[in-house]
Design a protein around this motif. Structure first.
Motif, mmCIF file in Angstrom:
data_model
loop_
_atom_site.group_PDB
_atom_site.id
_atom_site.type_symbol
_atom_site.label_atom_id
_atom_site.label_comp_id
_atom_site.label_asym_id
_atom_site.label_seq_id
_atom_site.Cartn_x
_atom_site.Cartn_y
_atom_site.Cartn_z
ATOM 1 N N TYR A 244 0.835 -1.209 0.000
ATOM 2 C CA TYR A 244 0.000 0.000 0.000
ATOM 3 C C TYR A 244 0.867 1.255 0.000
ATOM 4 O O TYR A 244 0.639 2.203 -0.767
ATOM 5 N N ASP B 249 0.834 3.860 -2.863
ATOM 6 C CA ASP B 249 0.219 5.144 -2.513
ATOM 7 C C ASP B 249 1.242 6.248 -2.310
ATOM 8 O O ASP B 249 1.021 7.386 -2.732
ATOM 9 N N GLN B 250 2.355 5.912 -1.634
ATOM 10 C CA GLN B 250 3.319 6.971 -1.299
ATOM 11 C C GLN B 250 4.639 6.840 -2.067
ATOM 12 O O GLN B 250 5.534 7.663 -1.894
ATOM 13 N N HIS B 251 4.777 5.809 -2.863
ATOM 14 C CA HIS B 251 6.005 5.553 -3.645
ATOM 15 C C HIS B 251 7.236 5.603 -2.767
ATOM 16 O O HIS B 251 8.284 6.107 -3.161
#
Lengths: 291, 317
Positions: A237, A241-243
């Motif tokens: 995730y 989502d936040q790389h």
């Protein structure tokens, strides 16, 4: 010891059945998922969907392997020492010059290597994900690392219980109870706590409860990081989502962020330490003279 | 230096005293029989000598090394064979020995030759590729003995090596032990088969309820419990006359006469005698000189059974 263990392990039917069953489960799961996604793709057929399809296949294979490793690993080692006692060969080994450390590692490593064999045989089943090209090298590397550490930790758990408990049946049952608790129990507890606190703090945390909120998030994070499944989903995730591979930014009620290390790091540290401690304890227990 | 020395060795499980203040020396090169009924503490003692069990008090030494303080030194010197056969069912005979030789750190290059020698010694070379589990009990026992010899120990500690074997296998194991003794090994073995002990042991220790009741050569023990020699003779009809003549000897006592059950003319005379072989021979000569028709004249063998029955009381610890 390793050679003898492999000899005896591979001569029986058990290993053949285990490898076959493991591959059959994976084949069924991957084929089912493949057919399902192909039917979905014919309706949408865009690049983003294909990417997600590849990731889903990869995630499914890794998830099944993770569950498989969690349950096969303790089974392979939970009889390692207790079986020697039951077969009445334990004393024969103890009067030899074989150090306790070599005895324990000689039992631990073949179990671990057998799991690696299982993982190795399932590589072709991950091929659809590689062919589509959606799984990054980071994801592949991380998945492999998680699988290895999970195998090491749950094998060590079986080993410890086998050294501690004289009966293989009890050692195996207890290994499974702990594994089930870690794999399924902890996520359920985390979910119950989430619902509980969600009910208490309906409408968000008050601004002066920042510490409470942070502590609760931290506890939830730790719970997530001790479960193989939670770690896998949580890490994926954050990656999507936040790389971010190493850090997670969790937004708080006061519009600030809590920065935490990615669950996979906590998972690796926790289970590596656990493995070392469990194997060390096994050695101490095997070394002990009967009183 | 004694091969095995037990100093005030004791072991208790709660209130139950399994072994109590055992003091014993086993001389280098001898075959020592450790005799006692089931539950007398034989296995407990052996496990303490092998360093597998911690004594409550006292210490066990093998060639001067404490089994409790220097277990590795003791392991190097002893070949231990328990009263059961630990099996790895999927291993072949040679693999079984190969595995244990690896456990003793014997170099791979030496192992194969060593295994062949041992298989030849215990007469199992024709079964080298058979799974261990398929061997009969007697053959397993021989393999077990080969395992105890794999690192060429000087002291063999064998717990009931002949238990559960058929007569042939028992005789074969006995012969093997004698052969090993000739090779210079000290053999300490426990058993409750008295004939095995009488046959091959140079000294015997009798244990009951955890206490060592008697130690010594069979002759010594016999003299201790039965200090007078027992003689049995068969005469033709003149038993009473013979008894009268025997009564005139001060060294003879406990004279009994027994008629033959089948109604024949043969009669038995039993008596106890205290004296030398020459004196006993003179007694026989005087009987014959007095026209007693002696058909049979023999001294009772000093059998361990008699010693065992007179020494032990049937108590279990």
């Amino acid at each position: 010891m390793v050679l003898k263990d492999f000899r005896t392990r591979m001569r029986g039917h058990r290993s053949f059945i285990l490898i076959t069953a493991h591959l059959l489960v994976l084949i069924l799961a991957v084929s089912g998922a493949y057919l399902f996604f192909v039917s979905q793709l014919t309706q949408t057929n865009n690049l983003e969907d294909r990417r997600l399809f590849g990731k889903a296949i990869f995630g499914l294979v890794v998830w099944i392997e993770l569950v498989m490793v969690s349950f096969v690993a303790p089974a392979l080692t939970s009889g390692a020492i207790s079986n020697e006692r039951e077969r009445q060969t334990f004393d024969l080994l103890r009067v030899t010059l074989l150090p306790a450390g070599q005895l324990v590692l000689g039992k631990y490593l073949p179990g671990l290597l057998f799991i690696f064999l299982l993982l190795f045989t399932s590589i072709p089943l991950q091929a659809p994900a590689y062919l589509i090209g959606s799984a990054t090298w980071q994801e592949i590397g991380l998945a492999t690392l998680l699988l290895i550490v999970t195998a090491a930790a749950f094998s060590a758990l079986g080993m410890l219980l086998s050294s501690l408990i004289r009966r293989t049946l009890i050692a195996t049952a207890l290994s499974y109870a702990i594994t089930i608790f870690l794999v399924f129990g902890v996520p359920i507890i985390a979910m119950i706590l989430l619902i509980l606190f969600g009910t208490i703090y309906t409408g968000g945390f008050p601004e002066n409860a920042l510490i409470t909120e942070s502590v609760l998030i931290f506890i939830g994070w730790l719970l997530l990081a001790v479960t193989p499944l939670g770690t896998m989903i949580g890490t994926e995730y954050i990656l999507i989502d936040q790389h971010n591979f190493f850090l997670a930014h969790i937004p708080l009620s006061n519009n600030t962020e809590l920065v935490l290390v990615s669950p996979w790091i906590l998972y690796l540290v926790f289970y590596l330490v656990f493995s070392v401690v469990a194997v060390w304890l096994s050695i101490q227990l095997v070394k002990r003279v009967d009183s | 230096m004694d091969a095995i020395e037990l100093k005030s060795l004791s072991k208790s499980y709660g209130k139950r005293q399994a072994v109590e203040n055992l003091n014993l020396e086993v001389i280098t090169g001898e075959i020592f029989g450790f005799v006692g009924p089931n539950g007398s503490g034989k296995t407990t003692t052996i496990r303490m000598i092998a360093g597998l069990l911690r004594p409550t008090a006292g210490e066990a030494f093998v060639e001067g090394h404490s089994a409790q303080k220097s277990p590795d030194e003791v392991r190097l010197r002893i070949g231990y064979m328990p009263d059961y056969f630990g099996v790895y069912p999927d291993l072949k005979v040679w693999e079984y020995l190969d595995f244990f030789s690896a456990c003793y750190g014997i170099a791979e290059t030496r192992r194969l030759g060593l295994i062949e020698e041992l298989l030849e010694l215990v007469d199992l070379e024709h079964r080298r590729n058979d799974p261990v589990d398929r061997l009969s009990r007697g053959l397993k026992q021989r393999l077990s003995l080969a395992r105890t010899l794999i690192h060429d120990p000087r002291v063999l500690i064998l717990d009931e090596p002949a238990a559960g074997l058929d007569p042939r296998a028992r005789i074969e194991i006995r012969a093997l032990l004698v052969e090993l003794s000739k090779m210079g090994k000290t053999i300490f073995f426990s058993t409750h088969i008295l004939s095995d002990v009488a046959e091959i042991c140079s000294r015997v220790g009798i244990i009951e309820a955890g206490s060592l009741l008697a130690v010594g050569a069979l002759e010594e023990l016999h003299l201790r419990v039965l200090p007078r020699r027992r003689v049995e003779m068969t005469v033709l009809e003149q038993a009473d006359h013979a008894a009268d003549l025997l009564r005139s000897h001060s060294s003879i006592s406990e004279i009994q006469t027994i008629d033959d059950r089948n109604g024949s003319k043969r009669q038995k005379v039993l008596f106890e005698f205290d004296g030398s072989d020459q004196a006993l021979s003179a007694v026989l000569a005087s009987l014959v000189g007095n026209n007693i028709q002696v058909l049979h004249f023999r001294e009772d063998e000093r059998d361990l059974e008699e010693v065992f029955m007179r020494t032990t009381k049937g108590v279990v610890s």
